[in-house]
Scaffold this motif. Structure first.
Motif, PDB file in Angstrom:
ATOM      1  N   ALA A  90       0.842  -1.208   0.000  1.00 42.33           N
ATOM      2  CA  ALA A  90       0.000   0.000   0.000  1.00 42.33           C
ATOM      3  C   ALA A  90       0.873   1.253   0.000  1.00 42.33           C
ATOM      4  CB  ALA A  90      -0.933  -0.006   1.209  1.00 42.33           C
ATOM      5  N   GLY A  91       1.972   1.234   0.747  1.00 39.11           N
ATOM      6  CA  GLY A  91       2.886   2.375   0.791  1.00 39.11           C
ATOM      7  C   GLY A  91       3.573   2.610  -0.540  1.00 39.11           C
ATOM      8  N   ILE A  92       3.971   1.531  -1.206  1.00 41.90           N
ATOM      9  CA  ILE A  92       4.592   1.652  -2.527  1.00 41.90           C
ATOM     10  C   ILE A  92       3.582   2.218  -3.527  1.00 41.90           C
ATOM     11  CG2 ILE A  92       5.503   0.344  -4.489  1.00 41.90           C
ATOM     12  CD1 ILE A  92       6.799  -1.564  -2.381  1.00 41.90           C
ATOM     13  N   TYR A  93       2.382   1.669  -3.526  1.00 38.73           N
ATOM     14  CA  TYR A  93       1.343   2.135  -4.451  1.00 38.73           C
ATOM     15  C   TYR A  93       1.017   3.608  -4.200  1.00 38.73           C
ATOM     16  CZ  TYR A  93      -2.932   2.524  -7.109  1.00 38.73           C
ATOM     17  OH  TYR A  93      -3.883   2.939  -8.003  1.00 38.73           O
ATOM     18  N   ARG A 101       5.662  10.979  -0.132  1.00 36.58           N
ATOM     19  CA  ARG A 101       5.548  11.071   1.326  1.00 36.58           C
ATOM     20  C   ARG A 101       4.804   9.857   1.907  1.00 36.58           C
ATOM     21  NH1 ARG A 101       1.987  14.219   4.981  1.00 36.58           N
ATOM     22  NH2 ARG A 101       3.197  14.530   6.868  1.00 36.58           N
ATOM     23  N   ILE A 102       3.853   9.323   1.163  1.00 29.34           N
ATOM     24  CA  ILE A 102       3.111   8.145   1.626  1.00 29.34           C
ATOM     25  C   ILE A 102       4.058   6.971   1.802  1.00 29.34           C
ATOM     26  CG2 ILE A 102       1.355   6.422   1.003  1.00 29.34           C
ATOM     27  CD1 ILE A 102      -0.239   8.725  -0.267  1.00 29.34           C
ATOM     28  N   PHE A 103       4.975   6.794   0.852  1.00 24.44           N
ATOM     29  CA  PHE A 103       5.940   5.702   1.004  1.00 24.44           C
ATOM     30  C   PHE A 103       6.813   5.925   2.226  1.00 24.44           C
ATOM     31  CE2 PHE A 103      10.098   3.794   0.494  1.00 24.44           C
ATOM     32  CZ  PHE A 103       9.723   2.453   0.450  1.00 24.44           C
ATOM     33  N   ILE A 104       7.234   7.156   2.443  1.00 26.30           N
ATOM     34  CA  ILE A 104       8.100   7.442   3.590  1.00 26.30           C
ATOM     35  C   ILE A 104       7.376   7.169   4.900  1.00 26.30           C
ATOM     36  CG2 ILE A 104       9.326   9.296   4.810  1.00 26.30           C
ATOM     37  CD1 ILE A 104       9.844  10.485   1.935  1.00 26.30           C
ATOM     38  N   GLY A 107       5.354   3.149   4.049  1.00 27.48           N
ATOM     39  CA  GLY A 107       6.139   2.039   3.519  1.00 27.48           C
ATOM     40  C   GLY A 107       7.455   1.796   4.227  1.00 27.48           C
ATOM     41  N   THR A 108       8.143   2.868   4.593  1.00 24.61           N
ATOM     42  CA  THR A 108       9.456   2.706   5.219  1.00 24.61           C
ATOM     43  C   THR A 108       9.396   1.963   6.553  1.00 24.61           C
ATOM     44  OG1 THR A 108      10.259   4.675   4.079  1.00 24.61           O
ATOM     45  CG2 THR A 108      11.534   3.917   5.976  1.00 24.61           C
ATOM     46  N   PRO A 109       8.495   2.323   7.478  1.00 18.43           N
ATOM     47  CA  PRO A 109       8.428   1.544   8.723  1.00 18.43           C
ATOM     48  C   PRO A 109       8.061   0.080   8.481  1.00 18.43           C
ATOM     49  CG  PRO A 109       7.255   3.618   8.986  1.00 18.43           C
ATOM     50  CD  PRO A 109       7.606   3.489   7.531  1.00 18.43           C
ATOM     51  N   ALA A 110       7.183  -0.175   7.508  1.00 24.36           N
ATOM     52  CA  ALA A 110       6.815  -1.557   7.195  1.00 24.36           C
ATOM     53  C   ALA A 110       8.014  -2.317   6.639  1.00 24.36           C
ATOM     54  CB  ALA A 110       5.654  -1.592   6.205  1.00 24.36           C
ATOM     55  N   LEU A 111       8.764  -1.668   5.760  1.00 22.14           N
ATOM     56  CA  LEU A 111       9.953  -2.295   5.185  1.00 22.14           C
ATOM     57  C   LEU A 111      10.982  -2.612   6.269  1.00 22.14           C
ATOM     58  CD1 LEU A 111      11.575  -3.239   2.742  1.00 22.14           C
ATOM     59  CD2 LEU A 111      12.338  -0.866   2.433  1.00 22.14           C
ATOM     60  N   LEU A 112      11.218  -1.671   7.163  1.00 20.07           N
ATOM     61  CA  LEU A 112      12.149  -1.917   8.273  1.00 20.07           C
ATOM     62  C   LEU A 112      11.632  -3.036   9.178  1.00 20.07           C
ATOM     63  CD1 LEU A 112      13.157   1.750   9.135  1.00 20.07           C
ATOM     64  CD2 LEU A 112      14.614  -0.027   8.123  1.00 20.07           C
ATOM     65  N   GLY A 113      10.323  -3.051   9.404  1.00 17.83           N
ATOM     66  CA  GLY A 113       9.728  -4.133  10.185  1.00 17.83           C
ATOM     67  C   GLY A 113       9.964  -5.485   9.547  1.00 17.83           C
ATOM     68  N   ILE A 114       9.815  -5.564   8.231  1.00 19.54           N
ATOM     69  CA  ILE A 114      10.045  -6.816   7.510  1.00 19.54           C
ATOM     70  C   ILE A 114      11.508  -7.237   7.630  1.00 19.54           C
ATOM     71  CG2 ILE A 114      10.173  -7.845   5.195  1.00 19.54           C
ATOM     72  CD1 ILE A 114       7.596  -6.230   4.533  1.00 19.54           C
ATOM     73  N   VAL A 115      12.410  -6.282   7.479  1.00 20.74           N
ATOM     74  CA  VAL A 115      13.843  -6.598   7.589  1.00 20.74           C
ATOM     75  C   VAL A 115      14.166  -7.125   8.977  1.00 20.74           C
ATOM     76  CG1 VAL A 115      16.170  -5.583   7.633  1.00 20.74           C
ATOM     77  CG2 VAL A 115      14.577  -5.002   5.783  1.00 20.74           C
ATOM     78  N   PHE A 116      13.758  -6.412  10.022  1.00 19.99           N
ATOM     79  CA  PHE A 116      14.055  -6.838  11.388  1.00 19.99           C
ATOM     80  C   PHE A 116      13.369  -8.155  11.733  1.00 19.99           C
ATOM     81  CE2 PHE A 116      14.691  -2.108  12.147  1.00 19.99           C
ATOM     82  CZ  PHE A 116      16.072  -2.203  12.067  1.00 19.99           C
ATOM     83  N   LEU A 117      12.141  -8.330  11.268  1.00 24.93           N
ATOM     84  CA  LEU A 117      11.411  -9.564  11.515  1.00 24.93           C
ATOM     85  C   LEU A 117      12.123 -10.757  10.868  1.00 24.93           C
ATOM     86  CD1 LEU A 117       8.700 -10.875  12.563  1.00 24.93           C
ATOM     87  CD2 LEU A 117       7.836 -10.492  10.250  1.00 24.93           C
ATOM     88  N   THR A 118      12.533 -10.582   9.616  1.00 29.48           N
ATOM     89  CA  THR A 118      13.192 -11.660   8.889  1.00 29.48           C
ATOM     90  C   THR A 118      14.545 -12.008   9.504  1.00 29.48           C
ATOM     91  OG1 THR A 118      12.064 -10.961   6.875  1.00 29.48           O
ATOM     92  CG2 THR A 118      13.954 -12.419   6.593  1.00 29.48           C
ATOM     93  N   VAL A 119      15.318 -10.993   9.837  1.00 34.82           N
ATOM     94  CA  VAL A 119      16.633 -11.238  10.458  1.00 34.82           C
ATOM     95  C   VAL A 119      16.464 -11.940  11.799  1.00 34.82           C
ATOM     96  CG1 VAL A 119      18.667 -10.126  11.480  1.00 34.82           C
ATOM     97  CG2 VAL A 119      17.821  -9.371   9.244  1.00 34.82           C
ATOM     98  N   SER A 120      15.512 -11.499  12.611  1.00 40.93           N
ATOM     99  CA  SER A 120      15.323 -12.121  13.928  1.00 40.93           C
ATOM    100  C   SER A 120      14.796 -13.550  13.806  1.00 40.93           C
ATOM    101  CB  SER A 120      14.383 -11.289  14.802  1.00 40.93           C
ATOM    102  OG  SER A 120      13.052 -11.376  14.343  1.00 40.93           O
TER     103      SER A 120
END
Length: 123
Positions: A90-93, A101-104, A107-120
């Motif tokens: 949704a943020g990318i779209y 600004r919508i992506f920032i 989308g950015t917090p969701a992307l960081l969440g995905i990165v941290f979730l996947t790494v953990s």
């Protein structure tokens, strides 16, 4: 990393609860202050549309909050990843079709969440 993933999941959930409140309950008042580039005369006619968007944001928040309470590690990962991915898409779209600004903001917090979730998850 596990704690960081939880923090970002919580942050994204809180953001979407805010979007729910903004779009469902204060669209014609506070919404005018937040969405300054949107024509003022269109807030009232789009009130129902905005409330519908707010409801969807509430569903995203509910799914993210739910993922924080799942005890099974695999299911917790899958549910959190699904809802974070929905928010990211949704943020990318929104970033491509409406404003970067919508992506920032979304989308950015969701992307960081995905990165941290996947790494953990894979540690």
């Amino acid at each position: 990393m596990f704690l960081l993933s939880k923090i970002f999941i919580g942050l994204v959930a809180v953001l979407h609860l805010y979007f729910l409140w903004l779009e469902m309950f204060v669209w014609t008042t506070v919404g005018k202050k937040v969405f300054r580039s949107f024509p003022k005369d269109l807030f009232e006619p789009t009130k129902t549309l905005a409330a519908n968007q707010g409801l969807y944001n509430g569903f995203l928040a509910a799914g993210l909050i739910w993922s924080l309470f799942i005890e099974n590690r695999i299911w917790q990962f899958n549910i959190a990843l699904f809802f974070l991915a929905c928010v990211l898409i949704a943020g990318i779209y929104g970033g491509l079709s409406v404003s970067k600004r919508i992506f920032i903001v979304q989308g950015t917090p969701a992307l960081l969440g995905i990165v941290f979730l996947t790494v953990s998850y894979y540690q």
